[in-house]
Design a protein around this motif. Structure first.
Motif, PDB file in Angstrom:
ATOM      1  N   PHE A 129       6.781   0.467   3.659  1.00 36.67           N
ATOM      2  CA  PHE A 129       6.098  -0.610   4.386  1.00 36.67           C
ATOM      3  C   PHE A 129       6.269  -1.976   3.724  1.00 36.67           C
ATOM      4  CE2 PHE A 129       3.427   3.318   4.689  1.00 36.67           C
ATOM      5  CZ  PHE A 129       3.880   3.699   5.934  1.00 36.67           C
ATOM      6  N   LYS A 130       6.881  -1.970   2.544  1.00 33.63           N
ATOM      7  CA  LYS A 130       7.099  -3.219   1.792  1.00 33.63           C
ATOM      8  C   LYS A 130       5.784  -3.971   1.572  1.00 33.63           C
ATOM      9  CE  LYS A 130      11.580  -2.649   1.622  1.00 33.63           C
ATOM     10  NZ  LYS A 130      11.651  -1.249   1.999  1.00 33.63           N
ATOM     11  N   ALA A 131       4.739  -3.206   1.246  1.00 32.17           N
ATOM     12  CA  ALA A 131       3.405  -3.791   1.069  1.00 32.17           C
ATOM     13  C   ALA A 131       2.921  -3.596  -0.367  1.00 32.17           C
ATOM     14  CB  ALA A 131       2.413  -3.160   2.045  1.00 32.17           C
ATOM     15  N   THR A 132       2.127  -4.535  -0.833  1.00 33.71           N
ATOM     16  CA  THR A 132       1.598  -4.506  -2.195  1.00 33.71           C
ATOM     17  C   THR A 132       0.353  -3.622  -2.281  1.00 33.71           C
ATOM     18  OG1 THR A 132       0.124  -6.385  -1.823  1.00 33.71           O
ATOM     19  CG2 THR A 132       2.397  -6.885  -2.534  1.00 33.71           C
ATOM     20  N   PRO A 133      -0.066  -3.262  -3.504  1.00 30.61           N
ATOM     21  CA  PRO A 133      -1.335  -2.535  -3.658  1.00 30.61           C
ATOM     22  C   PRO A 133      -2.525  -3.274  -3.054  1.00 30.61           C
ATOM     23  CG  PRO A 133      -0.048  -2.328  -5.660  1.00 30.61           C
ATOM     24  CD  PRO A 133       0.680  -3.310  -4.785  1.00 30.61           C
ATOM     25  N   LEU A 134      -2.547  -4.611  -3.147  1.00 33.87           N
ATOM     26  CA  LEU A 134      -3.638  -5.364  -2.537  1.00 33.87           C
ATOM     27  C   LEU A 134      -3.649  -5.179  -1.028  1.00 33.87           C
ATOM     28  CD1 LEU A 134      -5.969  -7.390  -2.794  1.00 33.87           C
ATOM     29  CD2 LEU A 134      -4.276  -9.235  -2.612  1.00 33.87           C
ATOM     30  N   GLU A 186       6.538  -6.221   7.978  1.00 31.12           N
ATOM     31  CA  GLU A 186       6.396  -6.821   9.308  1.00 31.12           C
ATOM     32  C   GLU A 186       6.050  -8.305   9.232  1.00 31.12           C
ATOM     33  OE1 GLU A 186       3.414  -4.465  11.203  1.00 31.12           O
ATOM     34  OE2 GLU A 186       4.773  -2.793  11.623  1.00 31.12           O
ATOM     35  N   GLY A 187       6.005  -8.829   8.009  1.00 30.79           N
ATOM     36  CA  GLY A 187       5.689 -10.242   7.845  1.00 30.79           C
ATOM     37  C   GLY A 187       4.209 -10.556   7.823  1.00 30.79           C
TER      38      GLY A 187
END
Length: 210
Positions: A147-152, A190-191
């Protein structure tokens, strides 16, 4: 071995491992229906999540396996496959996760969905594990593979998706990540940023993110 874990039979486990120490690293099926095998240090965390025993009782099991030579990272790290530490972080086995950290577990391995232990502890709202991972030097702004997302981002998304979320625990996770240098402007694949997940009702989170 599955029955010994399920019943938290420490004496039986010690007898098995004393006679066959190689079994400390032998795959164990989830149950008779799901026969997929995982390392014993992973299966211990499954037992916590399913309620077979408490987190504190799981510590006793894990220590026995480690005493007889269980590898804290399981039988080799494979991308997008959970290590025992990732399993502990995602299965609410907080004390077990901390034990694995204390025994040298690899901190930033990308497990399921390419999320690290910090991603999963944040997603599940486990501040004790988030805190210890940060103290151990976990990468704060790394993005998961899928998902290219950070832990936050995972922390806020987990709070929004979990109808039974313990809001104070998730809020503490957010505070811990921000204090450690989490960058709320990093978008996912997804930006979208953390701000895009919030509504007018999320006043406490908005205050934390200012």
């Amino acid at each position: 071995m599955t029955n010994i874990l399920t019943t938290h039979d420490l004496n039986g486990l010690r007898q098995v491992l004393a006679a066959h120490p190689e079994r400390a690293n032998e795959g164990i099926p989830y149950d008779d229906v799901n026969t997929t095998q995982a390392h014993p240090l992973h299966r211990i965390c499954d037992g916590v999540f399913s309620g077979d025993y408490t987190d504190a009782e799981a510590i006793e099991l894990a220590k026995l396996f480690l005493e007889y030579g269980a590898h804290v990272d399981g039988n080799g790290l494979m991308e997008k496959q959970d290590s025992p530490l990732v399993a502990a972080a995602s299965l609410h086995a907080d004390q077990v996760a901390i034990l694995y950290l204390e025994n040298g577990a690899t901190i930033d391995h990308p497990g399921c969905f390419g999320g690290t232990a910090l991603h999963w502890a944040a997603w599940c709202g486990r501040p004790a594990v988030v805190r210890r991972l940060i103290q151990a030097g976990a990468e704060i702004n790394t993005r998961c593979l899928d998902f290219k997302a950070t832990p936050l981002f995972w922390a806020v998304h987990g709070l929004k998706r979990n109808e039974n979320a313990n809001v104070p625990d998730y809020t503490e996770c957010v505070h811990l990540l921000l204090q450690a240098g989490a960058d709320q402007t990093i978008p996912n694949g997804e930006g979208k940023t953390v701000a895009d997940l919030l509504t007018e009702d999320d006043r406490e989170l908005k205050d934390a993110l200012r």
